[in-house]
Each structure stands twice: as C-alpha cells, then as structure tokens.
Enzyme design. Structure first.
Site, short mmCIF file in Angstrom:
data_model
loop_
_atom_site.label_atom_id
_atom_site.label_comp_id
_atom_site.label_asym_id
_atom_site.label_seq_id
_atom_site.Cartn_x
_atom_site.Cartn_y
_atom_site.Cartn_z
N LYS A 116 51.33 64.22 27.62
CA LYS A 116 52.14 64.57 28.78
C LYS A 116 51.35 65.32 29.85
O LYS A 116 51.54 65.13 31.05
CB LYS A 116 53.35 65.39 28.34
CG LYS A 116 54.43 64.60 27.63
CD LYS A 116 55.61 65.48 27.30
CE LYS A 116 56.81 64.69 26.81
NZ LYS A 116 56.58 64.01 25.56
N GLU A 200 57.33 73.71 31.12
CA GLU A 200 57.81 73.23 32.42
C GLU A 200 59.07 73.97 32.85
O GLU A 200 59.81 74.50 32.01
CB GLU A 200 58.12 71.73 32.35
CG GLU A 200 56.90 70.86 32.22
CD GLU A 200 57.27 69.39 32.24
OE1 GLU A 200 56.36 68.58 32.44
OE2 GLU A 200 58.45 69.04 32.06
N HIS A 235 68.30 66.48 23.10
CA HIS A 235 67.28 65.74 23.84
C HIS A 235 67.17 64.28 23.38
O HIS A 235 66.18 63.61 23.69
CB HIS A 235 65.91 66.42 23.73
CG HIS A 235 65.95 67.87 24.07
ND1 HIS A 235 66.33 68.34 25.31
CD2 HIS A 235 65.68 68.97 23.32
CE1 HIS A 235 66.28 69.66 25.32
NE2 HIS A 235 65.90 70.07 24.13
N ARG A 297 56.09 51.09 25.93
CA ARG A 297 56.64 50.17 24.93
C ARG A 297 58.03 49.74 25.39
O ARG A 297 58.52 50.19 26.43
CB ARG A 297 56.76 50.89 23.58
CG ARG A 297 57.53 52.21 23.69
CD ARG A 297 57.88 52.80 22.35
NE ARG A 297 58.35 54.17 22.46
CZ ARG A 297 59.57 54.54 22.83
NH1 ARG A 297 60.46 53.61 23.16
NH2 ARG A 297 59.92 55.82 22.89
#
Length: 668
Positions: A116, A200, A235, A297
């Site tokens: 990430k 973040e 999540h 994917r």
C-alpha cells in the site's frame, strides 16, 4: 484461446471460472486439498489433482504443487481466482518460467500495487489523489504514534500488504494506538507474511466506491464503471451494488479517468479494481475521492458489474491472457439497469460476525441462473450436505439481483434472500434480509458506518410469530414428514374413533423450554395449544418437500420446515427460527459452564494468552486472542472473578467449544 486451463483455487470462484471455460469448450483442471476431496469445484472440473493437506499453507499456497499439477495434466495456463496466490508476483514468475500462462496481470504490476505504501507513492506520481497519511518505512511505535498525532485522530492503521479487512484497526484515541498497532502487525504477518503497517487519516463518513478496469497487452485500458461497496462490517463487504447511488456523470468520469490512469501507470493487463474512499458527508464531488488500493485480480463482487455491462469478465480475462485485444472500447460501454450482490456466509452475527462451521443439512435457493446473467443469479461453491470447514473462507453463496431500476433490483434481492433456506450451519441470511430492507439503504443513503450505527435495529428480530411456533410443534412430532413408511398403520397416527387424537411435544428455543399439545383434525390440519397459544392451522406441501402453504386463523403464509435429527428449522418472512427437541439422556449445566469458563466460539489458533492462574479479572477483560480464518478475536472474561486454570497455550489449535480458561466457582 486456450484448450485446457488449471484453476488454482477452490469454492465459488473455481466453479465460476469452470462455468465460463465450458462455454468455450476449454477443458478444466481443478486442484484440491484433503478437506476438498468431495467439493463442488472438483466435481465440476474435467480433471482434478490432489495437492496436499487441508491447511492452505500446505496446499493452495504451494506454487510448486500447483505448477506441477498444471504440467502433468497438460494445461496451458493457470487462472488464480481471488485470494490464495492470485496476487503473488513470485508465483506469476514461477508460472511463466515454466512456459505457462498466468491468467492475470504481470508480476511487475502486482508488485507495484501489492504494498500500500509504495502503491500510493506511485499514484501520487501518476496524479491520482490519495488519502493523507504516513507511508514510510519506519515501524518504530513511537514514530508511528507521532505521525498519527500529526495526521490527527481518528486514524486508520493498515497492513501495507493487507486486504479484505485483515490487518486494519480504527484508532480514535492516542491511548489505544500501541495495542491497535500490535494487533494489525500480527494480523498482517499471519495473513500476508508482512507485518509492516501504514497510518492514514480516517474519513469520518466514508463511502467505498471502486472502479472495475481491464487492460490488454496492446496498450488498451478501459473502465467498466463503478461499484459501491459501502455496506461493510469489520472492513469486509456485505452488499455491493452497481452503479453507485447518486453518482453524477462528472464524478463517474473523473473516477474512471483516475482508475485508468492508475492502470496505465503500471502497464496493467487483465482484470483489476481500483478502490477509492469517498467523502459521503454530502453530494459526491470531483475533489472528494482518494485512492485506497488496487486489487490486481478479479473481485468477489464482479457479477454486479457483469450485470450492468452485459460482459463476461472471465471471458475477457481468458481473451486478454491468450493475447487477444479487448473486444470492446470505452465508447462501446454503457450502463444497463442496476444490480446488487449479497454475500451469504456461515457466520454468527449475534457474536460479532464470528465465522461458523457446520454441515449444510439443508440448502435451498429460489429459481435463478448460476454463474450467468439473470434477474436473479446465485453463484455458489457448495451443495446440500457439504461441510463448512474451519480451513477456508466460510462463504456459502453470492445472491445477485438485476433490474431496470435500483428499486426493482433491490426488491428482487429482498425476495431472493427471503426465499433462501439454509439449515445446519449458522448463517448471516436473516441479517442480510434485514439489511436489504433497511430504509436508509433503500433510499441510497449508504456509507461504511451504516451497519455499525444501526446494528441493534438490524439484529432486533422481534418475537417468534404464533404460526411459526405452531408449525414447529407439528414438525417436532414429525406430523408433516412425508417419507414413506413400511407400516400401514402409520397413516392412521393420531386417529381416534371417539375423539381428537392429541400428542404432546417439548421444544427448546433460545434456551427457553416450550410445551405444546397438538391435536390432529384431519389431513395436514392441526390444532396447537400451549405457551399462550391456541390456534388451528393447515399446512399444504408445495412442489418442494420442505416448503408449505400455511393457513392459520384465516391468514396465509409461505413457510419452510426442515428437521434434521433433533433440530428443527422454520423459515418464514425472510427469517429462520431454530428449535430443538430435547434429548432426555443429555444433561449439561450449560449456564454453569458459561459463567465459569471461556470457550472457543469457533475452531482457531491461540495467538496470545493474557490470563494466569490466580489472577483477578473483571467482566470483559481480554484473556486470550484466538485467530480464526486469518482474523483475530479477543475473548474476554464472562464475569468478575479469579482465574482457576488456563487450559490453552500460544500455538494450540482448538476446536469449537473447547474450554480455554476456567474461573473459580462462585460461592452460593
């Protein structure tokens, strides 16, 4: 196009790939671990190769075994599905080194988006907006805590190699940062072999909107519009839809451009999804979305995009991997109607959505297509009688609905979920029905916090209806069992020459005992009394042995009834109701065990043990951490007390119901 491919996966996605391969006369090879020897994907494939023990680390995550199976069967290419090795660049390189084709993006593209932190740096270079945060290399807790202070709370800790909600922690206060970081690092290591995390800014009322992209080896990149995946818990996505509600054309164009710019920046070929976090506090705007990650994917939720575009995404993958250019351009594409997908899992919603296991004693869905477009589509990798094991993801099915409008598609989803019946394993089906009926969701007012905000209301099912209790009583006596009996007198059970025949039945539901008297008034006609109940009903069987048209006190209901052993399941109005016929030979002081012990709520691996014999604990205090299906679950003390014994150690693999910690008994 290929003549034979191997699918390096299992379950629903393996079946999905096989279905498209069949359309083009492509032979398929399945691989399977010991636990999947009798699985649906194995039965569907033309050939199947055993690749090892049930643990994924010893089978589905073994590149050498999969490549060997591919070479031995003469397959030309490998489709990775999603999960497992689908985003492993070393696997791609190993496949190509053997002269085989990987049906997916290049190793370089996967690597570019696999971390990430690096991916976000690359997106900044490409001009794609990203969420403010710390994406550096330091993992010093003090450094990360200081960066969190700079960003401003609340913050989100994310494993840089993460996905599917694994390795993610929301932190609202500085005092909670260290424990959350340690948990995210452990989960990142367990799930991806990489404990490194980034920090973040947390968007307070976010929407999760992603753009489906496709590239080929000829320089073409297109997007196939957006999916709104905002309905999430822990999540993880629960219901997805395409297109996104209230999406202005200008914002769709801006997000589509950002997604294709991201794909072009890494020379992308194949199916991919660029995920954005979007400010949901007001109308969607062109400067209100930020890059989150790219999944290199096919996504679980790809059927909703197939529904609105009319394209088969697995077909596109096969064509691109075989060297063909994309058969469509951006100008060829348009949105046709609306689509929803709901993920049906074996999980206990009342216990915080804990994964569940069990045998699918009964599995019945409404009439639908499978792995192909339709008003209702059911994609599933399991069959009645299959086991939901602790080894893999507990998905049972994906229920997809398509309609000309959002309202029509949502109505079809509600109807399809309400008409689905599963018994033998705990599932989230009732929760999905309640969520699909949620007024705010129906109005398109979605964000990632909706489920958490309204969880109590979504779980509040209300009392069991009288006609359900009555039907359970009849079912508990086996009076609707239509299995043939060799006894000619069986047809006369309950008959009396001089009066109504009455039988008594004891049931249990949610720990409460119930007692009923059932009188047989005629064929499928009964009177049920007991527990403040006194009503008559008629149960007329439909074409299915488990579905009935119930007439009760002048009202009609479509219901289902399944009995397996001493367990009874009644299905009515989108809800399932469980009952037990008590076994007098089985005596267990369940209340005492619950009060004095911590039991494993599911099969799992003990990751941490905080408890010590003689330790004074308070109710809810964390005593162990159990990892199940790559997610960590903290188990707390059931009451205030003193630890009597610790029966589990770090590294133990424990079964569902195993006693892990006991407390000293409470003196009477």
């Amino acid at each position: 196009m290929f003549s034979k491919i191997l699918i390096a996966n299992r379950g629903e996605i393996a079946c999905r790939v096989i279905a498209t391969a069949r359309k083009f006369g492509i032979q398929t090879v399945a691989v399977y671990a010991d636990a999947d020897a009798d699985a649906k994907h194995v039965a569907m494939a033309d050939e199947a190769v055993a690749i090892g023990p049930s643990a994924a680390a010893e089978s589905y995550l073994q590149p050498a075994k999969i490549i060997d199976a591919c070479k031995r069967t003469g397959a030309e290419a490998i489709h990775p599905g999603y999960g497992f090795l689908s985003e492993n660049p070393a696997f791609v390189e190993a496949v190509e080194a053997e002269g085989l084709v990987f049906i997916g993006p290049s190793a370089a593209a996967i690597r570019a988006m696999g971390r990430k932190d690096a991916a976000k740096a690359l997106m900044i270079e490409a001009g794609v907006p990203v969420v403010p945060g710390y994406h550096g290399e330091s993992q010093d807790p003090e450094v990360l805590a200081a960066e969190a202070d700079k960003i401003g709370y609340p913050v989100m800790i994310k494993a840089r190699a993460g996905g599917g909600g694994k390795g993610m922690r929301l932190v609202r206060e500085p005092a909670d940062f260290r424990a959350a970081l340690e948990g995210a690092q452990r989960e990142g290591q367990a799930s991806f072999g990489d404990p490194v995390c980034l920090v973040e800014k947390y968007i307070a009322q976010p929407r999760h909107i992603e753009i489906q992209v496709f590239g080929d080896g000829h320089g073409n990149v297109i997007h196939l519009f957006e999916r709104d995946c905002s309905l999430q818990r822990r999540h993880q996505k629960v219901i997805e839809e395409a297109p996104a509600p209230d999406m202005p054309a200008s914002v769709r164009a801006a997000m589509g451009k950002a997604a294709t710019d991201a794909a072009r920046a890494i020379g992308y070929a194949g199916a991919g999804t660029v995920e954005f976090i979007v400010d949901g506090t007001g109308p969607l705007r062109e400067d209100g979305f930020w890059f989150m990650e790219m999944n290199t994917r096919l996504q679980v939720e790809h059927p909703v995009s197939e529904a609105i575009t009319g394209l088969d995404f697995v077909e596109l993958q096969l064509r691109v991997a075989s060297g063909e250019p994309l058969p469509v351009t951006q100008q060829d594409l348009s949105i046709n109607g609306w689509s929803f997908e709901a993920r049906v899992y074996a999980e206990d919603v009342s216990k915080g959505f804990l994964p569940a296991t069990g045998r699918l004693d009964h599995l019945s869905f409404p009439a639908a297509t499978a792995f192909a477009p339709g008003a209702v589509r059911i994609d599933s990798g399991v069959r009645p009688g299959d086991e939901i094991s602790p080894w893999y993801d507990p998905m049972i099915a994906k229920v997809i609905a398509h309609g000309a409008t959002r309202e029509q598609a949502l109505n079809r989803l509600v109807e399809a979920l309400s008409d689905s019946q599963i018994a033998g394993a705990v599932t989230n089906l009732d929760f999905l029905v309640a969520l699909s009926r949620h007024e705010g969701f129906a109005a398109g007012q979605v964000d990632t916090g909706l489920i958490d905000r309204d969880l109590s209301a979504l779980l509040a099912q209300g009392p069991t209806p009288p006609h359900v209790l009555a039907l359970a009583a009849v079912g508990g006596l086996g009076l609707l069992d239509d299995r043939p009996s060799p006894d000619p007198w069986a047809q006369l059970i309950g008959w009396r020459h001089w009066a109504e025949g009455t039988q008594h039945v004891e049931l249990e539901a949610q720990g409460k005992g119930l007692s009923f008297a059932v009188s047989i008034l005629g064929a499928q006609h009964f009177r049920v009394q007991g527990d403040s109940l006194d009503l008559s009903l008629s149960a007329t069987p439909t074409s299915s042995k488990t579905r009935f048209e119930l007439t009760c006190e002048g009202n009609s209901f479509a219901v289902g009834l399944v009995r397996t052993g001493n367990s009874i399941a009644v299905f009515a109005d989108g809800r399932s109701f469980g009952f037990e016929v008590p076994d007098p030979l089985v005596q267990a002081d369940a209340a005492g065990v619950a009060a004095n012990a911590i039991q494993a709520p599911m099969p799992g691996l003990v990751q941490q043990v905080f408890a010590q014999a003689g330790q004074a604990v308070t109710q809810g205090e964390p005593l162990l951490v159990l990892e199940a299906m790559k997610m960590e679950h903290r188990l707390g003390a059931p009451r205030d007390g003193v630890v009597l014994d610790v029966l589990a150690a770090v590294g133990d693999q424990v079964a569902d119901g195993t006693v892990l910690v006991t407390l000293e008994p409470i003196d009477d």
